[in-house]
Write a protein that holds these residues in place. Structure first.
Motif, mmCIF file in Angstrom:
data_model
loop_
_atom_site.group_PDB
_atom_site.id
_atom_site.type_symbol
_atom_site.label_atom_id
_atom_site.label_comp_id
_atom_site.label_asym_id
_atom_site.label_seq_id
_atom_site.Cartn_x
_atom_site.Cartn_y
_atom_site.Cartn_z
ATOM 1 N N HIS A 42 0.920 -1.263 -0.058
ATOM 2 C CA HIS A 42 0.011 0.168 0.101
ATOM 3 C C HIS A 42 0.792 1.430 -0.122
ATOM 4 C CE1 HIS A 42 -2.903 -3.180 1.445
ATOM 5 N NE2 HIS A 42 -3.656 -2.345 0.866
ATOM 6 N N LYS A 120 1.758 9.223 3.052
ATOM 7 C CA LYS A 120 0.421 8.985 3.256
ATOM 8 C C LYS A 120 0.475 8.051 4.252
ATOM 9 C CE LYS A 120 -3.503 6.555 0.762
ATOM 10 N NZ LYS A 120 -3.818 5.753 -0.398
ATOM 11 N N ASN A 124 -1.928 8.580 7.859
ATOM 12 C CA ASN A 124 -3.051 7.812 8.085
ATOM 13 C C ASN A 124 -2.799 6.604 8.761
ATOM 14 O OD1 ASN A 124 -5.268 9.043 6.128
ATOM 15 N ND2 ASN A 124 -3.123 8.887 4.912
ATOM 16 N N TYR A 125 -1.672 6.682 9.565
ATOM 17 C CA TYR A 125 -1.101 5.727 10.742
ATOM 18 C C TYR A 125 -2.205 5.377 11.432
ATOM 19 C CZ TYR A 125 1.927 3.138 13.679
ATOM 20 O OH TYR A 125 2.513 2.114 14.418
ATOM 21 N N ASN A 127 -5.562 5.489 11.268
ATOM 22 C CA ASN A 127 -6.709 5.183 10.531
ATOM 23 C C ASN A 127 -6.522 3.874 9.678
ATOM 24 O OD1 ASN A 127 -7.965 7.359 12.037
ATOM 25 N ND2 ASN A 127 -7.294 8.744 10.222
ATOM 26 N N ASP A 128 -5.574 3.673 9.068
ATOM 27 C CA ASP A 128 -5.542 2.446 8.196
ATOM 28 C C ASP A 128 -4.605 1.449 8.512
ATOM 29 O OD1 ASP A 128 -4.962 0.900 5.820
ATOM 30 O OD2 ASP A 128 -5.315 2.575 4.545
ATOM 31 N N THR A 129 -5.153 0.143 8.951
ATOM 32 C CA THR A 129 -4.247 -0.763 9.422
ATOM 33 C C THR A 129 -3.299 -1.502 8.724
ATOM 34 O OG1 THR A 129 -6.145 -1.448 10.958
ATOM 35 C CG2 THR A 129 -4.422 -3.066 10.619
ATOM 36 N N SER A 130 -3.422 -1.483 7.461
ATOM 37 C CA SER A 130 -2.689 -2.024 6.339
ATOM 38 C C SER A 130 -1.310 -0.900 6.221
ATOM 39 C CB SER A 130 -3.307 -2.056 5.094
ATOM 40 O OG SER A 130 -4.458 -2.919 4.967
ATOM 41 N N LEU A 131 -1.533 0.233 6.142
ATOM 42 C CA LEU A 131 -0.645 1.313 6.090
ATOM 43 C C LEU A 131 0.257 1.294 7.262
ATOM 44 C CD1 LEU A 131 -2.434 4.342 4.416
ATOM 45 C CD2 LEU A 131 -0.580 2.711 3.143
ATOM 46 N N LYS A 132 -0.429 1.030 8.403
ATOM 47 C CA LYS A 132 0.237 1.176 9.749
ATOM 48 C C LYS A 132 1.121 -0.037 9.818
ATOM 49 C CE LYS A 132 -0.847 0.632 14.744
ATOM 50 N NZ LYS A 132 -1.988 0.502 15.622
#
Length: 246
Positions: A42, A120, A124-125, A127-132
């Protein structure tokens, strides 16, 4: 068999084996990149991750057949196989030059896409588990924090809530992970600079390997031309002092 023919045949067989080794390398690296793609899927766009990996696997399969053609053509001194090998070598050489030009032209696009992806992920760390998960993986394994540097976290929702940066920014875990006061156990270099440095290191290796491989290919072109010119003519029977080809 003349010395030139024998030498050319040996060179073609060796070149074929080199192509097989290169094919195995391309397939292995491509498979590894494709398998590792989930770690940054991602953050980096598909165009710059999965697609290049599949292209490398495809090149590996193609080079396997090029090596097979060179080995068999060299052993049999078959003009058809030698001509096919010559054409395939020229195709590979042309593709390498084109890839080098495209890599130079789109270098800034790749860098911009990577930087935008990391920014990004930082923003968005929360709010977005995948990006985190992917950003945590990058910060832990590349030893970096944030995109440009660790202060990128100051404006994020995650920092405003916890007043800390993620534990993946820590050199040893757990740590305080605070920016005010600054925790000395934090990585200070941004992930973009770290990734760019890694890419440049790999780029030097790729350029050296590609240049060496190009020299080998040129030798293969010369060897195949020599064998094609010196390959045995069709046998003939002499009748009444004149030779008639049968």
């Amino acid at each position: 068999m003349g010395f030139c023919s024998f030498t050319s045949k040996c060179l073609l067989i060796i070149l074929g084996l080199i192509f097989w080794a290169a094919a195995a390398g391309f397939i292995t690296i491509g498979s590894w990149v494709f398998a590792s793609y989930r770690d940054y899927g991602h953050i980096a766009e598909h165009t710059y991750t999965a697609i290049p990996a599949l292209v490398m696997i495809g090149i590996g399969v193609f080079m396997f057949f090029v090596g097979l053609t060179g080995c068999v053509g060299g052993c049999k001194e078959n003009k058809c196989l030698l001509a096919t090998f010559l054409v395939l070598i020229l195709v590979v050489l042309t593709a390498e030059v084109a890839a080098g030009i495209l890599g130079y032209v789109y270098k800034s696009d790749v860098e911009n896409a990577l930087k935008a992806g990391i920014q990004k992920a930082v923003e968005n760390y929360e709010n977005d588990t995948s990006l985190k998960n992917e950003l945590n993986f990058m910060q832990e394994h590349v030893h970096c924090c944030g995109c440009n540097n660790m202060t990128d976290w100051l404006t994020t929702e995650f920092y405003k809530k916890s007043l800390t940066v993620p534990q993946s920014c820590c050199k040893t875990t757990p740590c305080n992970a605070t920016l005010v006061p600054l925790d000395p156990d934090l990585y200070t270099t941004g992930c973009f600079d770290k990734m760019e440095s890694l890419f440049k290191q790999y780029l030097v290796v790729i350029i050296v390997v590609a240049a060496s491989f190009a020299v080998i290919q040129i030798i293969g072109i010369i060897a195949s031309c020599v064998l094609m010119c010196r390959s045995k003519e069709s046998p003939y029977i002499s009748l009444d002092g004149r030779g008639y080809r049968v």
